[in-house]
Motif scaffolding. Structure first.
Motif, mmCIF file in Angstrom:
data_model
loop_
_atom_site.group_PDB
_atom_site.id
_atom_site.type_symbol
_atom_site.label_atom_id
_atom_site.label_comp_id
_atom_site.label_asym_id
_atom_site.label_seq_id
_atom_site.Cartn_x
_atom_site.Cartn_y
_atom_site.Cartn_z
ATOM 1 N N ALA A 99 16.190 -1.707 15.690
ATOM 2 C CA ALA A 99 15.144 -2.718 15.495
ATOM 3 C C ALA A 99 14.578 -3.154 16.840
ATOM 4 O O ALA A 99 13.371 -3.395 16.962
ATOM 5 N N GLN B 60 21.965 -0.771 13.981
ATOM 6 C CA GLN B 60 20.722 -1.120 13.289
ATOM 7 C C GLN B 60 19.934 -2.139 14.110
ATOM 8 O O GLN B 60 18.706 -2.074 14.193
ATOM 9 N N PRO C 92 14.380 -9.938 19.841
ATOM 10 C CA PRO C 92 14.731 -8.692 19.146
ATOM 11 C C PRO C 92 15.684 -7.792 19.943
ATOM 12 O O PRO C 92 16.349 -6.946 19.363
ATOM 13 N N ASP D 132 17.806 -1.097 5.061
ATOM 14 C CA ASP D 132 16.934 -2.002 4.314
ATOM 15 C C ASP D 132 17.174 -3.464 4.668
ATOM 16 O O ASP D 132 16.488 -4.343 4.159
ATOM 17 N N MET D 133 18.147 -3.727 5.521
ATOM 18 C CA MET D 133 18.478 -5.109 5.878
ATOM 19 C C MET D 133 17.622 -5.567 7.049
ATOM 20 O O MET D 133 17.271 -4.778 7.923
ATOM 21 N N SER D 134 17.339 -6.870 7.089
ATOM 22 C CA SER D 134 16.602 -7.439 8.216
ATOM 23 C C SER D 134 17.575 -7.668 9.376
ATOM 24 O O SER D 134 18.802 -7.643 9.194
ATOM 25 N N ALA D 135 17.024 -7.930 10.557
ATOM 26 C CA ALA D 135 17.864 -8.220 11.718
ATOM 27 C C ALA D 135 18.735 -9.444 11.451
ATOM 28 O O ALA D 135 19.924 -9.462 11.789
ATOM 29 N N ALA D 136 18.162 -10.455 10.808
ATOM 30 C CA ALA D 136 18.936 -11.669 10.491
ATOM 31 C C ALA D 136 20.097 -11.347 9.551
ATOM 32 O O ALA D 136 21.191 -11.909 9.696
ATOM 33 N N GLU D 137 19.874 -10.445 8.593
ATOM 34 C CA GLU D 137 20.952 -10.063 7.672
ATOM 35 C C GLU D 137 22.057 -9.305 8.401
ATOM 36 O O GLU D 137 23.237 -9.470 8.095
ATOM 37 N N HIS D 138 21.690 -8.470 9.379
ATOM 38 C CA HIS D 138 22.706 -7.756 10.168
ATOM 39 C C HIS D 138 23.539 -8.746 10.976
ATOM 40 O O HIS D 138 24.769 -8.639 11.027
ATOM 41 N N SER E 166 10.715 -2.739 17.981
ATOM 42 C CA SER E 166 9.908 -3.907 18.342
ATOM 43 C C SER E 166 9.097 -3.672 19.607
ATOM 44 O O SER E 166 8.131 -4.375 19.864
ATOM 45 N N HIS F 110 26.087 -2.113 11.950
ATOM 46 C CA HIS F 110 25.197 -3.275 12.029
ATOM 47 C C HIS F 110 24.620 -3.422 13.436
ATOM 48 O O HIS F 110 23.432 -3.698 13.610
#
Length: 149
Positions: free
Chosen positions: A143, A139, A70, A40-46, A147, A136
């Motif tokens: 992503a 993930q 990406p 549920d995390m965005s790439a930025a959060e990872h 993309s 992380h």
């Protein structure tokens, strides 16, 4: 109310309060709220989570990750008294593994079928950190693949 009934009632109330107190203490210092699921995390959060781990584990080299595209993870490292050096890591070809020495080491290396390139190693203190670090990165790899669809 008779004395035996009142005594019995007080015991039941005391037992109920004891159960409630015990249930409230069951967290043992753990967060009462669940951490976000990795999916549920965005790439930025990872990337932010990875940088938090790198900052926490910093020993002799300062390392920082950014997501250039990406599928390209940029690693900037600075040793004490040295200039910053950067490396671009292609997520779709990155092999992630960890090994156990005195502590846990997360190895990032290009896939075996690619020309030789520098491996990057990050040392973390525990198995959970090594697994989280790898998760992380995986993930971010997923992503990257998504993309391109």
């Amino acid at each position: 109310m008779t004395a035996p009934k009142a005594a019995r009632r007080r015991r039941w109330i005391a037992a109920g309060l004891a159960v409630a107190a015990a249930a409230g203490a069951c967290t043992d210092g753990y967060p009462t709220r669940d951490a976000p699921a990795a999916g549920d995390m965005s790439a930025a959060e990872h990337v932010h989570a990875l940088n938090d781990m790198l900052r926490h584990e910093a020993r002799s080299v300062d390392a920082r990750l950014t997501l250039a595209t990406p599928c390209i993870l940029r690693l900037a490292t600075t040793a004490p008294g040295a200039h910053e050096s950067t490396a671009s890591l292609r997520l779709e070809t990155l092999h992630i593994a960890f090994s156990v020495d005195e502590r846990y080491r997360v190895n990032l290396a290009p896939a075996a079928n690619l020309p030789a390139a520098r491996d990057h190693r990050f040392v973390v203190d525990g198995w959970q950190d090594a697994v989280a670090f790898r998760s992380h990165l995986q993930q971010l790899q997923m992503a990257c693949v998504a993309s391109k669809d």
